[in-house]
Design a protein around this motif. Structure first.
Motif, short mmCIF file in Angstrom:
data_model
loop_
_atom_site.label_atom_id
_atom_site.label_comp_id
_atom_site.label_asym_id
_atom_site.label_seq_id
_atom_site.Cartn_x
_atom_site.Cartn_y
_atom_site.Cartn_z
N LEU A 121 61.26 -47.40 -74.96
CA LEU A 121 60.83 -48.46 -74.05
C LEU A 121 61.69 -48.51 -72.80
N ARG A 122 62.97 -48.23 -72.94
CA ARG A 122 63.84 -48.21 -71.76
C ARG A 122 63.48 -47.05 -70.87
N GLY A 123 63.55 -45.83 -71.41
CA GLY A 123 63.18 -44.65 -70.64
C GLY A 123 64.07 -44.42 -69.43
N ASP A 124 64.30 -43.18 -69.08
CA ASP A 124 65.04 -42.81 -67.87
C ASP A 124 66.41 -43.47 -67.80
N GLY A 125 67.01 -43.74 -68.96
CA GLY A 125 68.36 -44.31 -68.96
C GLY A 125 68.44 -45.76 -68.59
N ARG A 126 67.29 -46.46 -68.47
CA ARG A 126 67.34 -47.88 -68.13
C ARG A 126 67.98 -48.66 -69.26
N ALA A 164 58.29 -57.03 -73.38
CA ALA A 164 57.91 -57.88 -72.25
C ALA A 164 58.39 -57.27 -70.93
N ARG A 165 59.60 -56.77 -70.93
CA ARG A 165 60.14 -56.16 -69.71
C ARG A 165 59.36 -54.91 -69.33
N ARG A 166 59.04 -54.08 -70.30
CA ARG A 166 58.26 -52.86 -70.03
C ARG A 166 56.88 -53.19 -69.47
N CYS A 167 56.27 -54.26 -69.99
CA CYS A 167 54.92 -54.62 -69.54
C CYS A 167 54.95 -55.50 -68.30
N GLY A 168 56.12 -55.96 -67.88
CA GLY A 168 56.20 -56.81 -66.69
C GLY A 168 55.66 -58.20 -66.90
N VAL A 169 55.85 -58.76 -68.11
CA VAL A 169 55.34 -60.10 -68.40
C VAL A 169 56.51 -61.02 -68.73
N LYS A 170 56.28 -62.32 -68.60
CA LYS A 170 57.32 -63.32 -68.85
C LYS A 170 56.97 -64.26 -69.99
N GLN A 171 55.79 -64.07 -70.59
CA GLN A 171 55.34 -64.99 -71.63
C GLN A 171 55.19 -64.28 -72.97
N VAL A 172 55.45 -65.04 -74.03
CA VAL A 172 55.32 -64.54 -75.40
C VAL A 172 54.54 -65.57 -76.20
N ILE A 173 53.61 -65.11 -77.02
CA ILE A 173 52.89 -65.97 -77.95
C ILE A 173 53.33 -65.61 -79.35
N ASP A 174 53.98 -66.55 -80.03
CA ASP A 174 54.51 -66.35 -81.37
C ASP A 174 53.52 -66.97 -82.36
N ALA A 265 66.61 -45.34 -93.76
CA ALA A 265 66.18 -44.98 -92.42
C ALA A 265 66.90 -43.77 -91.87
N SER A 266 67.77 -43.14 -92.64
CA SER A 266 68.59 -42.07 -92.09
C SER A 266 67.75 -40.92 -91.60
N ARG A 267 66.66 -40.60 -92.30
CA ARG A 267 65.80 -39.50 -91.89
C ARG A 267 65.12 -39.81 -90.58
N GLU A 268 64.72 -41.08 -90.40
CA GLU A 268 64.02 -41.46 -89.18
C GLU A 268 64.95 -41.39 -87.98
N GLU A 269 66.23 -41.72 -88.18
CA GLU A 269 67.16 -41.79 -87.07
C GLU A 269 67.49 -40.41 -86.51
N GLN A 270 67.14 -39.33 -87.24
CA GLN A 270 67.47 -38.00 -86.78
C GLN A 270 66.42 -37.43 -85.84
N ARG A 271 65.26 -38.09 -85.73
CA ARG A 271 64.21 -37.54 -84.89
C ARG A 271 64.42 -37.92 -83.44
N GLU A 272 63.70 -37.22 -82.55
CA GLU A 272 63.81 -37.50 -81.13
C GLU A 272 63.20 -38.85 -80.80
N ALA A 273 63.66 -39.43 -79.72
CA ALA A 273 63.12 -40.72 -79.28
C ALA A 273 61.69 -40.54 -78.81
N PRO A 274 60.83 -41.56 -78.97
CA PRO A 274 59.44 -41.46 -78.57
C PRO A 274 59.30 -41.46 -77.06
N VAL A 275 58.17 -40.95 -76.61
CA VAL A 275 57.87 -40.96 -75.18
C VAL A 275 56.87 -42.08 -74.93
#
Length: 595
Positions: A121-126, A164-174, A265-275
């Protein structure tokens, strides 16, 4: 391969794998414990002694070292997943346990870790979304919410804020916000405008009062912190902040949820980050960063009189006109109070029963594009949240953690009444609906089992199950009414012995207890006591199958999102530490955002 890049076809292939496994093993999960002896469950499904099952389960961690030719041996001995093809009885416990592990979510490799999701979600080192409070002091609190809820709130909040930051929104519905733990944390620590929707007015009243106190606490702490910095002193500790917050005394509780199977979760943590697709742009700017200690201070104010069941949720059609008007007035009053309070109010609890057909703009006048979330939404509320996300263009992303699978309604349940209205909670995807797949309530109940709970089953819990199963034999033999409409209830905790238990149960069922002497009752106990190990071993096999049943339910939800045309990203995410929060998987989705 990153799980974020799984195609719909690949998800469907994994569903097929789990379906094939469950088609052989689901009968064990659907065997009711109460009927264990009356239906002779052990001899129907097992061709191995209970001691072998228990010892094999206890040593299952050593199975990774076993030779790889076991599958060929299975073919030669005409078995499938450890079950004999001719008799459909279990003959190879090790093969069943190995297959169950391979057909769980972790075994299938379909889940990404929370860290992978955040990095994508951060991407590009953000940098990630950060809380609004800021302090460098080490903070100490006297009272905390329980460790499970604290872990869940902090872990999910960062993910939701990043969405929310990735989508550029300020509201959340819980959705299903309960007492507002997650909502309050998101609003006060991440400066998000949160609308918490719950069908219980008791919950929304408590959440509103809690948030009011927390806002006063937050403002008072920040004033003290700024004053200390201006004087060049260390930030004040929690004990030095004089503010009228009484954690644990405002009547707030939390929704009780089922527990489940721990994982690794150890196996999952070894994979590459998603795009994460580049067309989902992050919002400009973010609040100032804070330390982990400030989060702990906040959580300390939330208190810990938790795990109290919430009232049953009633759909609008079952409400009286008076109750419907009362809820409407309450929501209007809250909106007026929020407008009067001004921009400082960041959390609005609302009372409403919501479905995918609910018009959110009728509930929320100020609604903009938002992220919809649900933390341990029970039963059908989790799939309803996903349907709502798909149906509402104003919802840009979803993060849903479900629970209480036994409360799901099933579309292809043979016992479902004809003409029953409304969508069911399972299956959700077209793929499984086209196959008319049916799990069964007992199997879904098994999916809620916690390994650590049943591992100690030789104790009180196993004895209570044993008592109930033997009582069922007595009702069959002596009363011919063992399908009574009345429930026995929790009489075990009040009973001094098996005889006392049966006497109390018969009175609860309004049956003539004079038909049985104490000796007759004790004879039943003594006859079945040597077979108590069968029940223990059988329940351990149910626990072994639990992650596979839960996996099918969650793969169905992932498949449903992937069947939609306008989604740019979908994933199953292990959001929590399963040892702290066994219902640890989230279904996450983002819609394509036009540039």
């Amino acid at each position: 391969m990153s799980s974020a890049s799984y195609s719909l076809t690949e998800t469907q292939r994994r569903i097929d794998e789990v379906q094939r496994f469950l088609s052989i093993t689901l009968s064990i999960a659907n065997a009711h414990t109460v009927e264990f002896y009356t239906h002779d469950a052990w001899n129907r499904f097992m061709a191995v002694p209970p001691q072998e099952v228990l010892s094999t389960v206890a040593s299952r961690n050593d199975q990774q070292r076993e030779p790889e030719h076991k599958e060929n041996e299975s073919e030669q001995t005409r078995t499938t997943f450890g079950f004999c093809n001719d008799t459909n009885r279990l003959v190879d416990t090790r093969e069943l346990l190995r297959a169950a592990k391979a057909h769980s979510l972790l075994g299938l490799g379909v889940c990404m870790s929370r860290d992978e999701l955040l990095q994508g979600l951060r991407g590009d080192g953000r940098e990630p979304a950060a809380p609004v409070a800021a302090t460098d002091a080490e903070l100490v609190t006297d009272e905390f919410m329980n460790s499970k809820k604290s872990h869940e709130v902090k872990s999910m909040s960062e993910v939701v804020a990043s969405l929310a930051r990735r989508c550029g929104v300020k509201q959340v519905i819980d959705v299903g916000s309960g007492k507002g733990y997650l909502s309050s944390f998101l609003s006060l620590q991440y400066c998000l405008r949160v609308y918490g929707i719950d069908s219980s007015s008791t919950n929304t009243h408590g959440a509103q009062e809690r948030n009011r106190k927390l806002e006063r606490f937050s403002r008072a702490y920040q004033r003290c912190n700024k004053a200390a910095r201006a004087q060049g002193e260390a930030a004040p500790s929690h004990q030095n902040v004089q503010v009228d917050v009484k954690p644990g005394r405002d009547g707030d509780g939390d929704v009780a949820h089922g527990d489940g199977e721990p994982g690794n979760a150890s196996r999952e943590e070894q994979r590459e980050a998603p795009v994460v697709p580049s067309n989902v742009e992050p919002a400009a700017g973010r609040p100032p960063e804070s330390t982990a200690e400030s989060e702990e201070l906040f959580l300390g104010a939330l208190s810990a009189d938790v795990m109290r069941p919430s009232p049953a949720r009633a759909p609008p059609g079952r409400l009286s006109d008076e109750e419907r008007q009362r809820r409407k007035r309450e929501n209007l009053e809250r909106k007026a109070q929020n407008r009067t309070a001004g921009a400082g109010v960041a959390f609005s609890p609302l009372t409403s029963y919501v479905t995918a057909e609910t018009e959110l703009r009728e509930l929320i006048d100020e609604l903009e594009d938002a992220v919809v979330v649900g933390l341990h939404t029970c039963g059908d509320l989790a799939p309803s949240t996903l349907r709502m996300f798909v149906a509402k263009p104003e919802l840009a992303a979803v993060c849903s953690v479900g629970c209480c699978y036994h409360l799901l309604t099933e579309e292809f349940d043979p016992a479902r009444q004809e003409g029953a209205s409304g969508p069911c909670g399972f299956p959700l995807s077209r793929y499984l609906r086209d196959r008319s797949w049916f799990c069964g309530r007992n199997a879904r109940m098994s999916a809620c089992l916690a390994l650590e709970r049943v591992s100690h089953g030789q104790g009180i819990q196993m004895e209570s199950l044993f008592y109930r199963a033997v009582l069922h034999v007595i009702l069959r033999d002596r009363y011919d009414c063992f399908r009574s409409e009345k429930r026995v209830g929790n009489v075990y905790s009040k009973s001094k012995s098996f005889v006392d238990y049966v006497r109390r149960a018969l009175r609860r069922l309004e049956l003539d207890e004079s038909k049985l002497s104490d000796g007759d009752i004790q004879d039943y106990h003594d006859a079945y006591r040597p077979r108590m190990g069968e029940m223990h071993a059988f329940n351990m096999l149910k626990v072994t199958l639990a992650p596979c049943i839960e996996g099918l339910i969650l793969l169905d939800r992932l498949c449903y999102l992937q069947e939609q045309a306008d989604l740019s990203f979908t994933a199953l995410v292990q959001l929590f530490d399963p040892l702290l929060s066994p219902r640890c998987y989230a279904v996450v989705g983002l819609k394509t955002i036009s540039p």
